[in-house]
Design a protein around this motif. Structure first.
Motif, PDB file in Angstrom:
ATOM      1  N   SER A  61      -8.262  14.307  -7.206  1.00  0.00           N
ATOM      2  CA  SER A  61      -8.647  13.921  -5.854  1.00  0.00           C
ATOM      3  C   SER A  61      -7.591  13.079  -5.174  1.00  0.00           C
ATOM      4  O   SER A  61      -6.677  12.546  -5.804  1.00  0.00           O
ATOM      5  CB  SER A  61      -9.959  13.118  -5.883  1.00  0.00           C
ATOM      6  N   ASN A  63      -7.466  10.234  -1.518  1.00  0.00           N
ATOM      7  CA  ASN A  63      -8.223   9.492  -0.515  1.00  0.00           C
ATOM      8  C   ASN A  63      -7.665   9.793   0.879  1.00  0.00           C
ATOM      9  O   ASN A  63      -6.482   9.557   1.146  1.00  0.00           O
ATOM     10  CB  ASN A  63      -8.097   7.985  -0.772  1.00  0.00           C
ATOM     11  N   ARG A 117     -11.870  12.072  -1.643  1.00  0.00           N
ATOM     12  CA  ARG A 117     -12.706  10.878  -1.449  1.00  0.00           C
ATOM     13  C   ARG A 117     -12.554  10.476   0.012  1.00  0.00           C
ATOM     14  O   ARG A 117     -11.474  10.100   0.456  1.00  0.00           O
ATOM     15  CB  ARG A 117     -12.257   9.760  -2.386  1.00  0.00           C
ATOM     16  N   ASN A 168     -17.616   8.149   0.530  1.00  0.00           N
ATOM     17  CA  ASN A 168     -17.345   6.810   0.013  1.00  0.00           C
ATOM     18  C   ASN A 168     -17.661   5.760   1.067  1.00  0.00           C
ATOM     19  O   ASN A 168     -17.008   5.697   2.093  1.00  0.00           O
ATOM     20  CB  ASN A 168     -15.873   6.682  -0.420  1.00  0.00           C
ATOM     21  N   ASP A 216     -20.147   7.868  -3.495  1.00  0.00           N
ATOM     22  CA  ASP A 216     -19.425   6.724  -4.060  1.00  0.00           C
ATOM     23  C   ASP A 216     -19.976   5.482  -3.355  1.00  0.00           C
ATOM     24  O   ASP A 216     -19.624   5.189  -2.218  1.00  0.00           O
ATOM     25  CB  ASP A 216     -17.939   6.920  -3.809  1.00  0.00           C
ATOM     26  N   SER A 301     -16.362   4.396 -11.981  1.00  0.00           N
ATOM     27  CA  SER A 301     -15.116   4.404 -11.222  1.00  0.00           C
ATOM     28  C   SER A 301     -14.395   3.071 -11.377  1.00  0.00           C
ATOM     29  O   SER A 301     -15.023   2.023 -11.548  1.00  0.00           O
ATOM     30  CB  SER A 301     -15.430   4.677  -9.745  1.00  0.00           C
ATOM     31  N   TRP A 357     -13.626   8.040 -13.242  1.00  0.00           N
ATOM     32  CA  TRP A 357     -12.836   8.482 -12.099  1.00  0.00           C
ATOM     33  C   TRP A 357     -12.006   7.298 -11.622  1.00  0.00           C
ATOM     34  O   TRP A 357     -12.558   6.306 -11.140  1.00  0.00           O
ATOM     35  CB  TRP A 357     -13.776   8.959 -11.000  1.00  0.00           C
ATOM     36  N   SER A 359     -10.564   6.182  -8.973  1.00  0.00           N
ATOM     37  CA  SER A 359     -10.678   6.652  -7.596  1.00  0.00           C
ATOM     38  C   SER A 359      -9.675   6.017  -6.655  1.00  0.00           C
ATOM     39  O   SER A 359      -9.640   6.360  -5.466  1.00  0.00           O
ATOM     40  CB  SER A 359     -12.103   6.435  -7.070  1.00  0.00           C
ATOM     41  N   ALA A 392      -8.004   9.849  -8.273  1.00  0.00           N
ATOM     42  CA  ALA A 392      -7.877  10.037  -6.823  1.00  0.00           C
ATOM     43  C   ALA A 392      -6.779   9.115  -6.316  1.00  0.00           C
ATOM     44  O   ALA A 392      -6.842   7.902  -6.511  1.00  0.00           O
ATOM     45  CB  ALA A 392      -9.194   9.742  -6.110  1.00  0.00           C
TER      46      ALA A 392
END
Length: 625
Positions: A61, A63, A117, A168, A216, A301, A357, A359, A392
């Motif tokens: 992933s 962001n 995300r 998120n 998230d 996460s 994750w 993230s 991510a």
């Protein structure tokens, strides 16, 4: 997302591969399928995320930030200089003034991503002010829309291209995170009720889009000026309880198909030498982990950046301590800290086991020349490869200034003329590490079922994770009740502390249940002199209730399967007596646990003088004679 620790800001991003997809994009209503096909919804199996066919779906992933805000919190919001890195998102995903949505989305596929995300703020949801036309100059069809309506279009474009989207909730207010900004907790600038209701609104808004796969819940929960967040104290700052409650509400009231992503605690204490301070991350889950009504929907996460540290806030100047940053650690020390703080949830089997994750992680690109920073990035990529973790990058999109210095963190950046510079467009030192990450061996294909372990923790109220028992109503009024998720059975209890341990694999619940409050089913007398609550034949334990510390009832589920009828007594009033795995589900307390091939048929306790009626023994019977 990474922004400023008590003083400086940061944002993370990284690169991806597959330069076979053209950087130019189709019109928004003609977005091609860019991501390899997969079948939603997503769930979990042990440490892996899997698709509807049971195949591993590694969250590769990035962001796409901006909708949660880029304003630094002071000065004119219309002045780009008052926005993080001079990049004004105008309350939308960044870059819509410079590149068509299709071009941006195609760039994500070019990098090799399969999921995004996508940040939002609670304030953005209710923002009725149309976005400026200049802010969507490259996407004129978006002019006049509210930020949420633009967010709608972005979600649709991403999912039409095949990406999985994880919503998120990044901030309460639409401004740049972090530090003392009014966004330290889910309820820092708003009531918890608003936070929960906004989430239900967002989940329902995209419920019919099966490629919106996750929620998230909140970003980097941390200390405000006066108070720390905590993990399990039961007060208004209890992040464990808040995430547990909202996760269950989303799954029961809005969309049972979503992954529920829970991030660890980002910071506690005052960042000053000589005063307690820490970055707990996911370490509290060893002792207290989440159990949702759907036991295969939890993802944990964590965030890591070179400039922060296990006990370093990331600040420079005010708020800076003399603790090491992650970039100061040797490769061996870094691995040890990463495993301690987060990676154990995928590396070990227990009630806390879940997909991990990462993230947010990342580093500056062309502008980053620090040897420690660059080495940290290489070592962190090594850790992601070694552990086959989900990840991510932050951020994907940035602004590029051909004649000056850029923010430099973004993997893809556009200038005012719409020209793009990306990870693979020349001299970005991160490209080789990213290619190495993307090409490294990884688990693919079917994921074999594994044992699921889950905790019950009715510490401050009911902890009923069985959907069937939730519909049954209040089965022991006035008591604190706990029940395993449907499909799991109770296998362990603690002598004090009211904790329980559930396990997958075993009898199939036929639908009948009984709340046992007497000794009518006791045979033989397997704990002489003690009060015994025993399930009837062909019933097994899935829950219990307590009043204070005293056992109040045993919750038994019926099955049409043949169960063993002979058993043994497992005492744990004077020490641990455990016959299986699952990890320490009641740290500091004695625990009793049946063997993996047994089920609990009864609980024994005593209220004699000096005793408080807590569990003292279990009656364990073989699943099959």
């Amino acid at each position: 997302m990474r922004r400023i620790a008590p003083s400086a800001v940061i944002v993370v991003l990284l690169a991806l591969i597959s330069p076979t997809v053209p950087a130019t994009a189709a019109a928004p209503d003609q977005a091609p399928r860019l991501v390899a096909d997969w079948v939603p919804p997503l769930s979990t199996s042990g440490r892996y995320v899997v698709d509807a066919n049971g195949n591993r779906f590694r969250l590769k992933s990035g962001n796409w930030h901006g909708a949660s805000g880029t304003w630094n919190g002071s000065g004119d919001e219309n002045d780009n200089a008052n926005h993080h890195a001079g990049e004004n998102s105008n309350r939308m995903p960044l870059g819509l003034d410079r590149a068509p949505i299709g071009a941006i989305v195609s760039g994500f596929a070019e990098l090799g991503l399969n999921s995004i995300r996508l940040q939002f703020s609670n304030e953005m949801i209710h923002d009725s002010m149309p976005v400026p036309a200049a802010a969507v100059a490259a996407n004129p069809s978006l002019a006049g829309k509210t930020p949420l309506q633009v967010y709608d279009v972005v979600v649709q474009q991403l999912t039409d291209a095949g990406f999985a989207v994880i919503l998120n909730n990044h901030t309460n207010t639409t401004r740049w995170c972090c530090g003392l900004d009014g966004n330290e907790r889910w309820n820092a600038s708003q009531p918890t009720e608003t936070w929960e209701n906004d989430w239900l609104f967002m989940v329902n808004r995209y419920k019919t889009n099966p490629r919106v796969v996750g929620a998230d819940l909140y970003n980097e929960v941390r200390r405000d000026l006066l108070d720390d967040p905590n993990w399990g104290l039961g007060d208004q700052h209890d992040w464990f309880a808040a995430a547990q409650h909202l996760g269950d509400r989303i799954l029961t009231e809005a969309n049972p198909n979503l992954l529920i992503v829970v991030e660890g605690i980002n910071w506690t204490g005052i960042p000053a030498d000589g005063l307690p301070h820490d970055r707990p991350t996911l370490t509290p889950t060893r002792n207290l982990s989440h159990t949702l009504v759907a036991s295969n929907k939890l993802v944990y996460s964590a965030h890591f950046y070179d400039y922060t540290g296990p006990r370093h806030s990331g600040a420079t100047g005010t708020g800076e301590t003399h603790d090491p940053r992650y970039r100061d650690l040797s490769p061996e020390e870094l691995i040890s800290e990463l495993n301690r703080q987060a990676f154990f949830v995928t590396g070990e089997e227990g009630h806390f086991t879940a997909p991990l994750w990462i993230s947010e992680f990342g580093i500056g690109g062309r502008e980053e020349t620090g040897s420690l920073q660059r080495a940290w990035f290489e070592h962190f990529v090594d850790q992601l490869i070694r552990t086959d973790a989900d990840f991510a990058y932050w951020p994907l999109v940035g602004w590029h200034n051909p004649t000056g210095t850029d923010n430099g963190w973004a993997l893809l950046a556009w200038d005012t003329a719409g020209q793009r510079i990306g990870l693979y467009d020349g001299d970005d030192w991160r490209a080789s590490a990213w290619t190495r990450l993307m090409n490294a061996p990884t688990k693919t294909g079917p994921v074999e079922p594994t044992t699921t372990w889950k905790m019950l923790s009715p510490d401050h109220g009911d902890f009923v994770e069985s959907l069937r028992m939730r519909t049954a109503g209040d089965w022991d009024s006035g008591a604190r009740k706990a029940a395993c998720p449907d499909g799991l059975r109770l296998v362990g209890l603690s002598h004090t502390g009211n904790r329980g341990l559930c396990r997958s694999s075993g009898p199939i619940w036929s639908g009948a249940y009984e709340v046992v409050r007497d000794e009518s089913h006791v045979s033989p007398d397997w704990a002489s002199g003690y009060t015994k609550y025993q399930c009837a034949p062909s019933f097994y334990l899935i829950g219990y209730s307590v009043r204070g510390a005293r056992v109040s009832s045993a919750l038994c589920a019926g099955t049409s399967q043949s169960l063993g009828s002979t058993g043994r007594t497992v005492w744990f009033d004077r020490g641990d007596n455990r016959g299986g795995g699952g990890g320490d589900f009641a740290t500091g307390n004695y625990k009793g646990q049946c063997a993996d091939d047994e089920y609990i048929a009864g609980i024994a306790f005593t209220t004699r003088v000096g005793s408080s009626g807590t569990p003292d023994a279990l009656y364990c019977r073989k699943l099959v004679e």
